[in-house]
Design a protein around this motif. Sequence first.
Motif, PDB file in Angstrom:
ATOM      1  N   ALA A  78      37.445  19.342 -40.408  1.00 57.09           N
ATOM      2  CA  ALA A  78      36.616  19.791 -39.386  1.00 57.09           C
ATOM      3  C   ALA A  78      36.664  21.365 -39.420  1.00 57.09           C
ATOM      4  CB  ALA A  78      37.572  19.455 -38.027  1.00 57.09           C
ATOM      5  N   ASP A  79      37.643  22.032 -40.183  1.00 63.09           N
ATOM      6  CA  ASP A  79      37.447  23.415 -40.232  1.00 63.09           C
ATOM      7  C   ASP A  79      37.210  23.934 -41.722  1.00 63.09           C
ATOM      8  OD1 ASP A  79      38.746  23.767 -37.554  1.00 63.09           O
ATOM      9  OD2 ASP A  79      40.832  23.561 -38.408  1.00 63.09           O
ATOM     10  N   GLU A  80      36.619  23.251 -42.393  1.00 59.00           N
ATOM     11  CA  GLU A  80      36.136  23.694 -43.719  1.00 59.00           C
ATOM     12  C   GLU A  80      34.860  23.192 -44.030  1.00 59.00           C
ATOM     13  OE1 GLU A  80      38.902  23.263 -47.180  1.00 59.00           O
ATOM     14  OE2 GLU A  80      39.792  21.436 -45.998  1.00 59.00           O
ATOM     15  N   ASP A  81      33.850  24.137 -44.652  1.00 61.90           N
ATOM     16  CA  ASP A  81      32.648  23.732 -45.078  1.00 61.90           C
ATOM     17  C   ASP A  81      32.709  22.580 -45.988  1.00 61.90           C
ATOM     18  OD1 ASP A  81      31.344  25.826 -43.794  1.00 61.90           O
ATOM     19  OD2 ASP A  81      31.775  27.050 -45.332  1.00 61.90           O
ATOM     20  N   PRO A  82      31.686  21.650 -45.977  1.00 59.36           N
ATOM     21  CA  PRO A  82      31.654  20.396 -46.752  1.00 59.36           C
ATOM     22  C   PRO A  82      31.533  20.708 -48.378  1.00 59.36           C
ATOM     23  CG  PRO A  82      29.518  20.762 -45.995  1.00 59.36           C
ATOM     24  CD  PRO A  82      30.477  21.448 -45.104  1.00 59.36           C
ATOM     25  N   ALA A  83      31.844  20.023 -49.172  1.00 60.56           N
ATOM     26  CA  ALA A  83      31.866  20.414 -50.702  1.00 60.56           C
ATOM     27  C   ALA A  83      30.461  19.964 -51.033  1.00 60.56           C
ATOM     28  CB  ALA A  83      32.902  19.843 -51.594  1.00 60.56           C
ATOM     29  N   ILE A  84      29.820  20.838 -51.896  1.00 64.39           N
ATOM     30  CA  ILE A  84      28.320  20.554 -52.347  1.00 64.39           C
ATOM     31  C   ILE A  84      28.189  20.293 -53.716  1.00 64.39           C
ATOM     32  CG2 ILE A  84      25.903  21.177 -52.189  1.00 64.39           C
ATOM     33  CD1 ILE A  84      26.864  23.223 -50.031  1.00 64.39           C
TER      34      ILE A  84
END
Length: 231
Positions: free
Chosen positions: A171-177
Amino acid sequence: MTDTRSAAWDTYARSKPQRRRTNAKGETTWFNWTQYADHGPGADVLALDPGDTALDLGCGSGGNLAHLATLGIKAVGVDISAKQLGKARERWPDVAGMELHQGDALAYLGETSTLFDAVFSVFGVAWFTDPGVLLPIVHANLRPGGVFAFSQRPPVEGCYGCQASYIPRGADEDPAIVKRWDYAPETWCSLLKDHGFSDATATVLPASGRDRRTTGTLLVRAVRGGRTRLF
């Protein structure tokens, strides 16, 4: 770049449970090309015989490799995620004939001296690697008559070429791309032929009728020119 991709796939590994102990037929190992349980073709797509050697690009937790090993095939897997390979070793500790390598699949293909009877990828490296880079090196690492096969989700109409996949990390992290490559079935056949493969087929397998999801699975198969191996 490798560290970023490794972290992304470690995240993915944490979200996925281990493969079931048995399938609907009561089998303890089995081959699955699709995202649905007990659905679709099996290892016969690879046209392998006991004693042959197969390479899984992005082997994950090793379920398909374990099945091939029980058929008497030397089953080699490479995956960039240490967590995925840890799950494979935990789940299949007593299966002889499995060989696991951690690292970049292209680097492994460039370094190995083995010519494989089949190279395959199930929702794996073939989906997440530029085919202009992957196809020549796979071709070079196949024996004449060897099979290259892979499966992934079919493309969204009009969304072709390099696309972005997002892997949730919390919830507190950007997704990995990570990047993936999507093409229509006929384009895959053309790309394979352009890189020296023959007998190329690309088919969208319908979704399992037992599942509420409706997305099919794209299954692509081709042969390295030379000795003919029957499917």
